[in-house]
Design a protein around this motif. Structure first.
Motif, PDB file in Angstrom:
ATOM      1  N   ALA A  93       0.822  -1.205   0.000  1.00  0.00           N
ATOM      2  CA  ALA A  93       0.000   0.000   0.000  1.00  0.00           C
ATOM      3  C   ALA A  93       0.858   1.257   0.000  1.00  0.00           C
ATOM      4  O   ALA A  93       0.470   2.290  -0.536  1.00  0.00           O
ATOM      5  CB  ALA A  93      -0.926  -0.004   1.220  1.00  0.00           C
ATOM      6  N   ALA A  94       2.037   1.175   0.602  1.00  0.00           N
ATOM      7  CA  ALA A  94       2.934   2.332   0.634  1.00  0.00           C
ATOM      8  C   ALA A  94       3.668   2.508  -0.687  1.00  0.00           C
ATOM      9  O   ALA A  94       4.475   3.410  -0.827  1.00  0.00           O
ATOM     10  CB  ALA A  94       3.929   2.190   1.774  1.00  0.00           C
ATOM     11  N   GLY A  95       3.373   1.633  -1.640  1.00  0.00           N
ATOM     12  CA  GLY A  95       3.963   1.807  -2.963  1.00  0.00           C
ATOM     13  C   GLY A  95       5.324   1.165  -3.126  1.00  0.00           C
ATOM     14  O   GLY A  95       6.096   1.593  -3.974  1.00  0.00           O
ATOM     15  N   ASP A  96       5.619   0.170  -2.335  1.00  0.00           N
ATOM     16  CA  ASP A  96       6.918  -0.472  -2.437  1.00  0.00           C
ATOM     17  C   ASP A  96       6.778  -1.988  -2.508  1.00  0.00           C
ATOM     18  O   ASP A  96       7.314  -2.709  -1.674  1.00  0.00           O
ATOM     19  CB  ASP A  96       7.772  -0.069  -1.221  1.00  0.00           C
ATOM     20  N   PRO A  97       6.012  -2.488  -3.500  1.00  0.00           N
ATOM     21  CA  PRO A  97       5.802  -3.934  -3.558  1.00  0.00           C
ATOM     22  C   PRO A  97       7.054  -4.653  -4.054  1.00  0.00           C
ATOM     23  O   PRO A  97       7.944  -4.015  -4.626  1.00  0.00           O
ATOM     24  CB  PRO A  97       4.666  -4.072  -4.577  1.00  0.00           C
ATOM     25  N   PRO A  98       7.108  -5.974  -3.852  1.00  0.00           N
ATOM     26  CA  PRO A  98       8.199  -6.738  -4.457  1.00  0.00           C
ATOM     27  C   PRO A  98       7.931  -6.829  -5.967  1.00  0.00           C
ATOM     28  O   PRO A  98       7.022  -6.183  -6.477  1.00  0.00           O
ATOM     29  CB  PRO A  98       8.091  -8.102  -3.792  1.00  0.00           C
ATOM     30  N   ASP A  99       8.719  -7.630  -6.679  1.00  0.00           N
ATOM     31  CA  ASP A  99       8.528  -7.693  -8.123  1.00  0.00           C
ATOM     32  C   ASP A  99       7.497  -8.733  -8.529  1.00  0.00           C
ATOM     33  O   ASP A  99       6.647  -8.491  -9.362  1.00  0.00           O
ATOM     34  CB  ASP A  99       9.875  -7.979  -8.791  1.00  0.00           C
ATOM     35  N   ILE A 100       7.590  -9.922  -7.921  1.00  0.00           N
ATOM     36  CA  ILE A 100       6.666 -11.001  -8.299  1.00  0.00           C
ATOM     37  C   ILE A 100       6.024 -11.541  -7.040  1.00  0.00           C
ATOM     38  O   ILE A 100       6.705 -11.789  -6.039  1.00  0.00           O
ATOM     39  CB  ILE A 100       7.420 -12.137  -9.024  1.00  0.00           C
ATOM     40  N   ARG A 101       4.709 -11.680  -7.074  1.00  0.00           N
ATOM     41  CA  ARG A 101       4.049 -12.342  -5.953  1.00  0.00           C
ATOM     42  C   ARG A 101       3.754 -13.768  -6.385  1.00  0.00           C
ATOM     43  O   ARG A 101       3.131 -14.008  -7.415  1.00  0.00           O
ATOM     44  CB  ARG A 101       2.772 -11.611  -5.554  1.00  0.00           C
ATOM     45  N   GLY A 102       4.184 -14.723  -5.575  1.00  0.00           N
ATOM     46  CA  GLY A 102       4.089 -16.131  -5.954  1.00  0.00           C
ATOM     47  C   GLY A 102       2.691 -16.682  -5.856  1.00  0.00           C
ATOM     48  O   GLY A 102       2.304 -17.575  -6.613  1.00  0.00           O
ATOM     49  N   LEU A 103       1.925 -16.192  -4.922  1.00  0.00           N
ATOM     50  CA  LEU A 103       0.598 -16.758  -4.708  1.00  0.00           C
ATOM     51  C   LEU A 103      -0.319 -15.622  -4.301  1.00  0.00           C
ATOM     52  O   LEU A 103      -0.072 -14.948  -3.321  1.00  0.00           O
ATOM     53  CB  LEU A 103       0.655 -17.808  -3.590  1.00  0.00           C
ATOM     54  N   THR A 104      -1.344 -15.409  -5.115  1.00  0.00           N
ATOM     55  CA  THR A 104      -2.185 -14.262  -4.805  1.00  0.00           C
ATOM     56  C   THR A 104      -3.653 -14.620  -4.965  1.00  0.00           C
ATOM     57  O   THR A 104      -4.020 -15.559  -5.685  1.00  0.00           O
ATOM     58  CB  THR A 104      -1.822 -13.068  -5.711  1.00  0.00           C
TER      59      THR A 104
ATOM     60  N   ARG B  43      -4.570 -18.172  -6.325  1.00  0.00           N
ATOM     61  CA  ARG B  43      -3.335 -18.939  -6.178  1.00  0.00           C
ATOM     62  C   ARG B  43      -2.393 -18.722  -7.368  1.00  0.00           C
ATOM     63  O   ARG B  43      -1.382 -19.403  -7.474  1.00  0.00           O
ATOM     64  CB  ARG B  43      -3.593 -20.439  -6.017  1.00  0.00           C
ATOM     65  N   GLY B  44      -2.716 -17.791  -8.251  1.00  0.00           N
ATOM     66  CA  GLY B  44      -1.834 -17.527  -9.375  1.00  0.00           C
ATOM     67  C   GLY B  44      -0.666 -16.644  -8.983  1.00  0.00           C
ATOM     68  O   GLY B  44      -0.593 -16.128  -7.876  1.00  0.00           O
ATOM     69  N   SER B  45       0.271 -16.476  -9.930  1.00  0.00           N
ATOM     70  CA  SER B  45       1.378 -15.543  -9.695  1.00  0.00           C
ATOM     71  C   SER B  45       1.059 -14.237 -10.407  1.00  0.00           C
ATOM     72  O   SER B  45       0.316 -14.227 -11.382  1.00  0.00           O
ATOM     73  CB  SER B  45       2.705 -16.074 -10.231  1.00  0.00           C
ATOM     74  N   ALA B  46       1.665 -13.158  -9.927  1.00  0.00           N
ATOM     75  CA  ALA B  46       1.322 -11.848 -10.480  1.00  0.00           C
ATOM     76  C   ALA B  46       2.521 -10.911 -10.437  1.00  0.00           C
ATOM     77  O   ALA B  46       3.452 -11.105  -9.667  1.00  0.00           O
ATOM     78  CB  ALA B  46       0.164 -11.240  -9.691  1.00  0.00           C
ATOM     79  N   LEU B  47       2.457  -9.899 -11.309  1.00  0.00           N
ATOM     80  CA  LEU B  47       3.424  -8.803 -11.282  1.00  0.00           C
ATOM     81  C   LEU B  47       2.716  -7.601 -10.672  1.00  0.00           C
ATOM     82  O   LEU B  47       1.493  -7.471 -10.800  1.00  0.00           O
ATOM     83  CB  LEU B  47       3.870  -8.447 -12.699  1.00  0.00           C
TER      84      LEU B  47
ATOM     85  N   PRO C 176      13.275   0.464 -13.291  1.00  0.00           N
ATOM     86  CA  PRO C 176      14.303   0.054 -14.262  1.00  0.00           C
ATOM     87  C   PRO C 176      14.409  -1.459 -14.416  1.00  0.00           C
ATOM     88  O   PRO C 176      14.831  -1.939 -15.471  1.00  0.00           O
ATOM     89  CB  PRO C 176      15.595   0.641 -13.694  1.00  0.00           C
ATOM     90  N   ASN C 177      14.035  -2.185 -13.367  1.00  0.00           N
ATOM     91  CA  ASN C 177      14.206  -3.639 -13.487  1.00  0.00           C
ATOM     92  C   ASN C 177      12.923  -4.348 -13.903  1.00  0.00           C
ATOM     93  O   ASN C 177      12.812  -5.561 -13.773  1.00  0.00           O
ATOM     94  CB  ASN C 177      14.741  -4.228 -12.174  1.00  0.00           C
ATOM     95  N   PHE C 178      11.933  -3.562 -14.370  1.00  0.00           N
ATOM     96  CA  PHE C 178      10.652  -4.200 -14.693  1.00  0.00           C
ATOM     97  C   PHE C 178      10.787  -5.213 -15.832  1.00  0.00           C
ATOM     98  O   PHE C 178      10.191  -6.288 -15.787  1.00  0.00           O
ATOM     99  CB  PHE C 178       9.599  -3.134 -15.042  1.00  0.00           C
ATOM    100  N   GLU C 179      11.592  -4.865 -16.817  1.00  0.00           N
ATOM    101  CA  GLU C 179      11.793  -5.801 -17.929  1.00  0.00           C
ATOM    102  C   GLU C 179      12.375  -7.114 -17.425  1.00  0.00           C
ATOM    103  O   GLU C 179      11.952  -8.204 -17.814  1.00  0.00           O
ATOM    104  CB  GLU C 179      12.720  -5.180 -18.996  1.00  0.00           C
ATOM    105  N   ALA C 180      13.356  -6.973 -16.514  1.00  0.00           N
ATOM    106  CA  ALA C 180      13.989  -8.170 -15.950  1.00  0.00           C
ATOM    107  C   ALA C 180      12.982  -8.969 -15.140  1.00  0.00           C
ATOM    108  O   ALA C 180      12.967 -10.206 -15.175  1.00  0.00           O
ATOM    109  CB  ALA C 180      15.183  -7.774 -15.092  1.00  0.00           C
ATOM    110  N   ALA C 181      12.117  -8.262 -14.408  1.00  0.00           N
ATOM    111  CA  ALA C 181      11.104  -8.938 -13.605  1.00  0.00           C
ATOM    112  C   ALA C 181      10.126  -9.691 -14.509  1.00  0.00           C
ATOM    113  O   ALA C 181       9.723 -10.822 -14.224  1.00  0.00           O
ATOM    114  CB  ALA C 181      10.359  -7.921 -12.735  1.00  0.00           C
ATOM    115  N   LYS C 182       9.746  -9.019 -15.617  1.00  0.00           N
ATOM    116  CA  LYS C 182       8.830  -9.650 -16.567  1.00  0.00           C
ATOM    117  C   LYS C 182       9.430 -10.930 -17.123  1.00  0.00           C
ATOM    118  O   LYS C 182       8.784 -11.978 -17.196  1.00  0.00           O
ATOM    119  CB  LYS C 182       8.574  -8.666 -17.734  1.00  0.00           C
ATOM    120  N   LYS C 183      10.711 -10.853 -17.477  1.00  0.00           N
ATOM    121  CA  LYS C 183      11.393 -12.002 -18.058  1.00  0.00           C
ATOM    122  C   LYS C 183      11.379 -13.175 -17.064  1.00  0.00           C
ATOM    123  O   LYS C 183      11.086 -14.317 -17.435  1.00  0.00           O
ATOM    124  CB  LYS C 183      12.836 -11.607 -18.396  1.00  0.00           C
ATOM    125  N   ALA C 184      11.669 -12.857 -15.794  1.00  0.00           N
ATOM    126  CA  ALA C 184      11.677 -13.909 -14.772  1.00  0.00           C
ATOM    127  C   ALA C 184      10.276 -14.488 -14.597  1.00  0.00           C
ATOM    128  O   ALA C 184      10.093 -15.698 -14.433  1.00  0.00           O
ATOM    129  CB  ALA C 184      12.183 -13.333 -13.448  1.00  0.00           C
TER     130      ALA C 184
END
Lengths: 451, 367, 333
Positions: free
Chosen positions: A82-93, A320-324, A332-340
């Motif tokens: 909520a504070a605007g600092d999420p991780p890159d990938i959430r494994g289970l949502t 239970r899916g994964s999400a960005l 700057p690392n969004f492309e890298a996150a997408k690739k992962a």
């Protein structure tokens, strides 16, 4: 993540640098790209880690920072998001109509794995939540199975063979004999072990047993979407399951006051420690027993199929899916996150993930040579059933999921609610009538789903 | 050693003036006592000299130096506080060494000076103790030691004996007097206890209401009070004051008519402007002829017996008087009460309370 | 005489019994730290027996249930590449040609002392150090600020003193949960203290209502003559602060520390939000041990036990200080 700073931030930061004793400040990230990922489940941290290790090997300079979120840390994690600092990938949502915009709409980016899914992954969120044109998460886990598990050696000792059960009446007969056997044993307390868990009862068990007692999942969808009244005893597909629960309670197959038993600490623990021979099975019990007692001779059966040979299976939804995270799209690392993320949801890796954890993938993996599941539940029960082909699994949308688009924001589910434990308890113990229970459910449905 | 001079010194807290233009010279190398009832401004005056309070107006000189704005530590004063203000977590040694440490005195010298001072004050065996392990008298001595160690020009004592019991107070009084003689220092001593003032002081400054009432040697002040306040404040029990209506002077004699009609015959002249007659209890005798009080006009209120003597309290139409008698002598139980007054020791005060007659040459600083 | 001593004996017995009673939960906790999760529903008064490691165990299950670090296991067994978590230990031995005893020796402690092992091997020491740094710095800096504020405000001699004090109080009554998001943004965006222990310290020392309360009231009892005496003795204000006031603050410091230390030590919320797992303090570390469907109670109890131990030590130390300070006489005789 760490590159995130504004001009204001930078000047304020330098002004306060003296105050912020540099020794404690986080070390500046090295040149490597860091992708922060939450594990599928805390329990699967090691399994996920082993697979992500492969990604790090394949992609030098990329570091996968894996962490887990559990019930205790979930609120703090939400605060961070909520504070605007999420991780890159959430494994289970579990995306909902209130929070789905937190996640990137996978339809808007070049997500490559849609067509591998063996369900309509593009529109599943629309089907379950009524939001058009938005896919917040991608789920690769097939719907779970509900079964009854038992210690095979103990069953043999009692002279019983659960595998021979073909109908609900067969089950009744077996439980009666099992009860007679349990009564002779000092070390065994319960016949068919069970406890209260809102999701298990509200979303899965009553529907699964209802299907076994002759209804279809379509009937349940009609119940939940308002085509069948909850108070309509003739047609409400949940009624036979409720009556069976009452019967099992009255006959003493279920533990006394089972609706007050804590799921993990009482019900699961009593089966793991051998206080019961047979138990209903949620998603986890099998693994827990074998972890504590790897030599246990565990086996299981499905709740008997209906006359059409249909057995209930949960549907695959975005849950239970994964999400960005949408908040990171300018990072700057969004492309890298997408690739992962694409890698993590690709058939090659889904095969590894399914095998590591032991679920049936919701994906066509024939290109990968199919999936080779070695987890005991699959080996003993699901695999043989699929191979034999005598029963078919209905994994279409369940009633509650199908009614998702109708649900008013912030309202409770009809049965998936801890407040319902004592209500169902009152019915199965004879304190209230079926009419009263159904009227209550109707009232709850009207409140949450009615006009 | 230096004298301390105040010229028109004023202290104000906001709009409230508590010291009204004090002019005072405190003699060098003498022990001066500032005496007065509580709230008279004596402690404020002392703290002003110390530098703990600013001077709102006027001049303060120590020696020839104007010190109005000089830092307390640079005025050459040392102070002994009423509660001693010993540093509770430091040993006696460290307490005494503190001023030297602040001055940056070398360690060896500190050691030497502390031992020296401790010897003078008989504190040597106590150097390693903490203040809480000391008796009241010992703490007092440590406080003095800490003051002495800096060789100040002026010692300031703020009611230093008031926390001690009676016996110890007498002992410490003598000790301070002895030290003063030995050190020959200028000492200013604040107290509300007149016995302390009388026994210790070379010079007493009587204060009241933010004014200096009288300055003088103790006995001078006792014998020649400058005004009614001083007369009543010094001496215990207090002087008897008899307000009167009129005086008829003759040659070397006078008749004073008291309020209520009684008359006193005196063998001396009474100043015309006098309105009150003052006489100490020890200068009143029973059986004299100066004043005769009819049986129905007085009541005895009781007596305080001190062993060798007794104070008798008598209620008269114009007020109460106190009479000192040797022990065993009682007031007459019946008949009229006749009293004699020692004419030489009778004081007269005018309508403003100023002393008249022989005491007038001693008066200073009254308003 | 006899009556009085009977009374005394009775008093001692009652007090000892009470003391023992309060210690029972600690004992139970200690036993729990060595009780397998599977048996955690029963009340054990002594550590129960447990079965040996079975070679039929799957390495994935051991990771899931016993928190075995599969990566560390792989490295220890020198297994290259991906290890299928569904493999049984016997299969691993066979497939990779590893002596079964080597596997058993490595994993047996995980099973026998799972709680302690899990805690220690997953970063207990790192978290302990982080907690000590945060708590220590928070208490010390907080106390220093409190003493400085207190010596300025003592006695509330000016109107603005009360105003400052009230504003501190206001800060204290705002529940931390309500301001956690703005705080998070300020700390990460503007101070650049993302995942930094400094952020926790800053949050702990901000709004020093309690420290001000404690120190102001105590400093008010320190006679002003001490300060004046220092001034007359030629000391500056900082001499008074350093040599006289600070050494006298033992008692209020003990009070302040004993109230705030458990807060700082146990602060879960801020640690979870502001820190990442590699910097977690103990409460966040222990909280992160749990799963969603499984809970390794043995590890959690061990974590709680091990996090309690250091604070108990600190308490014993402070108790001494507390008693000594309480016995130090007032300034007057």
């Amino acid at each position: 993540m760490s590159e995130k700073s504004t001009n204001v931030g930078r000047s304020a930061r330098s002004a306060l640098a003296g105050l912020a004793l540099a020794a404690f400040a986080a070390p500046v990230a090295a040149q490597e790209t860091v992708i922060e990922v939450s594990a599928t489940q805390p329990e699967y941290f090691a399994q996920d880690r082993a697979i992500w290790d492969l990604y790090e090997e394949e992609n030098p300079g990329v570091k996968i920072e894996l962490f887990s979120i559990n019930e205790d840390t979930e609120a703090a994690f939400q605060a961070r998001v909520a504070a605007g600092d999420p991780p890159d990938i959430r494994g289970l949502t579990f995306p909902t109509r209130d929070n789905y915009k937190t996640y990137v709409n996978l339809l808007d980016i070049d997500f490559p794995n849609w067509d591998k899914a063996n369900y309509d992954a593009r529109t599943i969120f629309e089907q379950t939540h009524g939001v058009e044109g938005y896919a917040p998460a991608f789920n690769v886990q097939g719907g779970l199975f509900l079964n009854l598990i038992y210690y095979a050696d103990e069953m043999e000792k009692a002279g019983l063979d659960p595998k021979s059960i073909g109908s609900v009446d067969d089950l009744r007969a077996l439980l009666e004999e099992l009860k007679a056997h349990v009564d002779t044993r000092d070390d065994v307390n319960y016949v068919l072990d069970i406890g209260w868990h809102p999701r298990f009862w509200g979303r899965w068990l009553l529907e699964a047993w209802g299907v076994g007692m002759g209804a279809t999942k379509e009937d349940f969808r009609r119940l939940w979407t308002g085509e069948i009244a909850w108070t309509d005893q003739e047609n409400n597909p949940m009624v036979p399951a409720l009556e069976l629960a009452k019967e099992f309670t009255e006959k003493g197959y279920f533990p006394e006051n089972w609706w007050t038993r804590a799921w993990e600490q009482e019900y699961e623990a009593s089966f793991i420690t051998g206080k019961s021979i047979m138990a209903v099975h949620g998603p986890w019990l099998w693994n827990k027993v074998l972890a504590q007692n790897p030599d246990a001779e565990l086996d299981g059966i499905f709740f008997p199929p209906n006359e059409n040979g249909v057995v209930w299976q949960d549907a695959t939804t975005a849950d239970r899916g994964s999400a960005l995270f949408a908040g990171n799209m300018d990072d700057p690392n969004f492309e890298a996150a997408k690739k992962a993320f694409y890698w993590w949801t690709s058939p090659e890796i889904v095969k590894l993930r399914a095998e590591a954890i032991g679920y049936l993938p919701a994906m066509d993996l024939t290109d990968q040579g199919g999936v080779e599941l070695q987890n005991p539940q699959y080996v003993k029960l699901v695999g043989p059933a699929l191979d034999a082909g005598e029963i078919t699994f209905d994994n279409s949308l369940g009633g509650q999921a199908a009614a998702g688009p109708m649900q008013k924001s912030g309202t409770p589910f009809v049965v998936e609610d801890n407040a319902m434990a004592s209500e169902i308890g009152a019915y199965v113990s004879g304190e209230t009538s079926l009419e009263e229970l159904l009227e209550l459910m109707q009232a709850r449905w009207d409140q949450s789903y009615g006009q | 050693m230096s004298q301390v001079t105040l010229s028109n010194a004023v202290k104000r807290y906001g709009a409230v003036e508590v010291l009204h233009g004090i002019d005072l010279e405190i003699a060098a190398n003498k022990l001066t006592v500032l005496l007065g009832p509580s709230g008279c401004g004596k402690s404020t005056l002392l703290r002003m000299i110390a530098g703990l309070e600013d001077i709102s107006d006027g001049d303060l000189r120590i020696g020839d130096r104007l010190v109005n704005d000089v830092d307390p530590s640079r005025r050459g004063c040392a102070m002994v506080f009423q509660n001693y203000a010993l540093y509770p977590h430091q040993t006696v040694f460290k307490n005494m060494a503190f001023p030297l440490k602040m001055k940056g005195t070398p360690k060896s010298e500190i050691e030497l000076k502390v031992r020296e001072t401790a010897k003078v004050l008989e504190l040597e065996p106590l150097l390693d103790r903490l203040p809480r392990d000391l008796s009241g008298g010992q703490r007092q001595r440590v406080a003095m030691g800490r003051a002495m160690i800096r060789n100040p020009e002026v010692f300031l004592f703020d009611e230093p004996l008031s926390n001690l019991d009676a016996e110890l107070r007498v002992k410490m009084r003598l000790e301070i007097a002895r030290l003063q003689k030995e050190l020959g220092a200028t000492m200013i001593f604040v107290t509300h206890d007149q016995v302390e003032a009388m026994t210790l002081a070379d010079q007493v400054v009587i204060m009241n209401g933010g004014h200096v009432q009288q300055v003088g040697a103790p006995l001078d002040i006792y014998n020649h009070p400058a005004n009614r306040f001083v007369a009543g404040f010094i001496g215990s029990p207090s002087m008897n004051f008899l307000p009167f209506e009129s005086v008829r002077n003759a040659e070397n004699a006078a008749v004073v008519r008291l309020e209520g009609g009684l008359e006193i015959a005196l063998d001396r002249v009474v100043p015309d402007t006098a309105r009150t007659l003052g006489v100490r209890p020890e200068h009143v005798s029973v059986g004299g002829r100066n004043l005769t009080i009819p049986e129905d006009q007085f009541t005895t209120l009781g007596a305080e017996h001190l062993g060798d003597r007794a104070y008798h309290y008598v209620r008269l139409p114009f007020g109460d008087i106190t009479i000192l008698q040797a022990e065993g002598q009682a007031l007459p139980q019946t008949g009229a009460l006749s009293l004699g007054l020692n004419a030489d020791r009778v004081h007269f005060f005018d309508a403003d309370g100023l002393a008249l007659g022989q005491a007038s040459d001693q008066t200073t600083g009254t308003t | 005489m006899g009556k009085a001593s009977t009374k005394n004996t009775l008093l001692i017995v009652v007090l000892s019994a009470y003391c023992l009673l309060t210690l029972v939960p600690f004992y139970i906790l200690a036993v729990r730290a060595f009780t397998p999760t599977i048996q955690s529903t029963e009340l054990h008064l002594w550590i129960p027996e447990r079965r040996d490691l079975s070679m039929n165990s799957r390495i994935g299950d051991l990771s899931t249930i016993y928190n075995v670090d599969a990566r560390a296991f792989r490295n220890a067994m020198e297994i290259k590449g991906y290890l299928n978590p569904q493999l049984k230990l016997s299969q691993i031995a066979e497939q990779y040609g590893i002596e079964p005893d080597r596997i058993r020796d490595y994993l047996e402690p995980y099973v026998q002392y799972n709680g302690i092992y899990t805690i220690v091997n997953n970063g207990f020491v790192r978290s302990l150090i982080a907690t000590i740094v945060v708590t220590g710095a928070s208490v010390l800096v907080g106390a220093l600020l409190g003493i400085m504020t207190g010596s300025a405000l003592a006695g509330f001699r000016r109107r603005w003193h009360m105003f400052v004090y009230n504003s501190y109080l206001l800060n204290m009554i705002i529940p931390p949960m309500m301001v956690i998001l703005p705080q998070y943004i300020i700390i990460t965006r503007y101070l650049g203290l993302e995942n930094s222990l400094m952020s926790l310290i800053l949050l702990h020392i901000k709004g020093g209502a309690l420290s001000t309360m404690v120190f102001t009231s105590y400093i008010a009892t320190v006679p002003r003559e001490l300060k004046e005496s220092v001034a007359m003795d030629g000391g500056k204000h900082y001499h008074y602060f350093l040599y006289i006031l600070l050494p006298l603050m033992g008692t209020p410091f003990a009070v302040f520390a004993s109230i705030t230390m458990p807060w700082f030590w146990n602060d879960l919320l801020h640690a979870l939000v502001l820190l990442r797992p590699d910097n977690y303090t103990l409460p966040a570390f222990v909280a992160s041990i749990g799963g969603t469907f499984t809970t390794n109670f043995e590890a959690i109890f061990s974590g709680v036990l091990l996090s309690l131990a250091p604070i108990l030590v600190v308490y014993l130390v402070f108790q001494k200080l507390f008693i000594r300070s309480a016995m130090a006489g007032a300034v007057k005789g």
